[in-house]
Design an enzyme around this catalytic site. Structure first.
Site, PDB file in Angstrom:
ATOM      1  N   TYR A  14       0.828  -1.206   0.000  1.00 17.41           N
ATOM      2  CA  TYR A  14       0.000   0.000   0.000  1.00 17.41           C
ATOM      3  C   TYR A  14       0.863   1.258   0.000  1.00 17.41           C
ATOM      4  O   TYR A  14       0.619   2.192  -0.765  1.00 17.41           O
ATOM      5  CB  TYR A  14      -0.937  -0.006   1.214  1.00 17.41           C
ATOM      6  CG  TYR A  14      -1.705   1.276   1.376  1.00 17.41           C
ATOM      7  CD1 TYR A  14      -2.728   1.618   0.490  1.00 17.41           C
ATOM      8  CD2 TYR A  14      -1.394   2.178   2.394  1.00 17.41           C
ATOM      9  CE1 TYR A  14      -3.423   2.808   0.629  1.00 17.41           C
ATOM     10  CE2 TYR A  14      -2.085   3.354   2.535  1.00 17.41           C
ATOM     11  CZ  TYR A  14      -3.101   3.666   1.653  1.00 17.41           C
ATOM     12  OH  TYR A  14      -3.775   4.852   1.779  1.00 17.41           O
ATOM     13  N   GLU A  37       1.718   6.596  -6.840  1.00 20.94           N
ATOM     14  CA  GLU A  37       0.675   7.576  -7.153  1.00 20.94           C
ATOM     15  C   GLU A  37       1.237   8.991  -7.065  1.00 20.94           C
ATOM     16  O   GLU A  37       0.962   9.837  -7.930  1.00 20.94           O
ATOM     17  CB  GLU A  37      -0.505   7.427  -6.197  1.00 20.94           C
ATOM     18  CG  GLU A  37      -1.324   6.187  -6.416  1.00 20.94           C
ATOM     19  CD  GLU A  37      -2.359   5.963  -5.326  1.00 20.94           C
ATOM     20  OE1 GLU A  37      -2.650   6.911  -4.556  1.00 20.94           O
ATOM     21  OE2 GLU A  37      -2.875   4.850  -5.239  1.00 20.94           O
TER      22      GLU A  37
END
Length: 150
Positions: A72, A79
């Site tokens: 994650y 991102e």
């Protein structure tokens, strides 16, 4: 708002506003981002399915609540990199920048919005990781308690 809704909103934001730039779609970071998202889903959904059908094994539980945390974090880093790499495209094209006619005229430059999103992304990730670590601690503790009582 649940974790799934947050993930969907965050992914939609990146897909429709960031990755929609044709010049950026062939960038390697887009492929890595999709891989990270899919790895997260491959860690989460089989575990959830096994919880519905029967009791998942300890290895599945451990992978779901341990391996998913660094994956994650890596996906959020990717991102952030993808947002940072799209800034020159939006800077040169002026896409999504607009003048809002209100009593006080306001011009919103979209690259500034993206730059403001990056610290929010980092803060949200920190909070999410703390929640995931606590969730991991609780799940592993309940598993060991369940094993001891059996």
């Amino acid at each position: 708002m649940g974790k799934d809704e947050k993930n969907v909103m965050e992914r939609n934001f990146l897909l429709f506003l960031i990755i929609s730039q044709e010049e950026f779609q062939s960038n390697t970071v887009v492929c890595v981002l999709f891989y990270m998202w899919n790895i997260l889903d491959l860690l989460r959904y089989p575990y959830e399915l096994l919880c519905l059908i029967s009791s998942p094994s300890f290895n599945m539980l451990w992978a779901r609540y341990t391996v998913s945390i660094p994956v994650y974090v890596l996906s959020v880093i990717v991102e952030g990199i993808s947002i940072f790499l799209t800034l020159p495209y939006y800077e040169s094209q002026g896409t999504y920048s607009a003048q809002f006619k209100t009593p006080i005229s306001v011009y919103v430059h979209f690259p500034y919005v993206l730059m403001a999103y990056l610290p929010l992304l980092a803060t949200g990730t920190g909070v999410s990781v703390l929640i995931l670590l606590e969730e991991r601690r609780q799940m592993l503790k309940s598993w060991t308690t369940k094993i001891k009582t059996s």
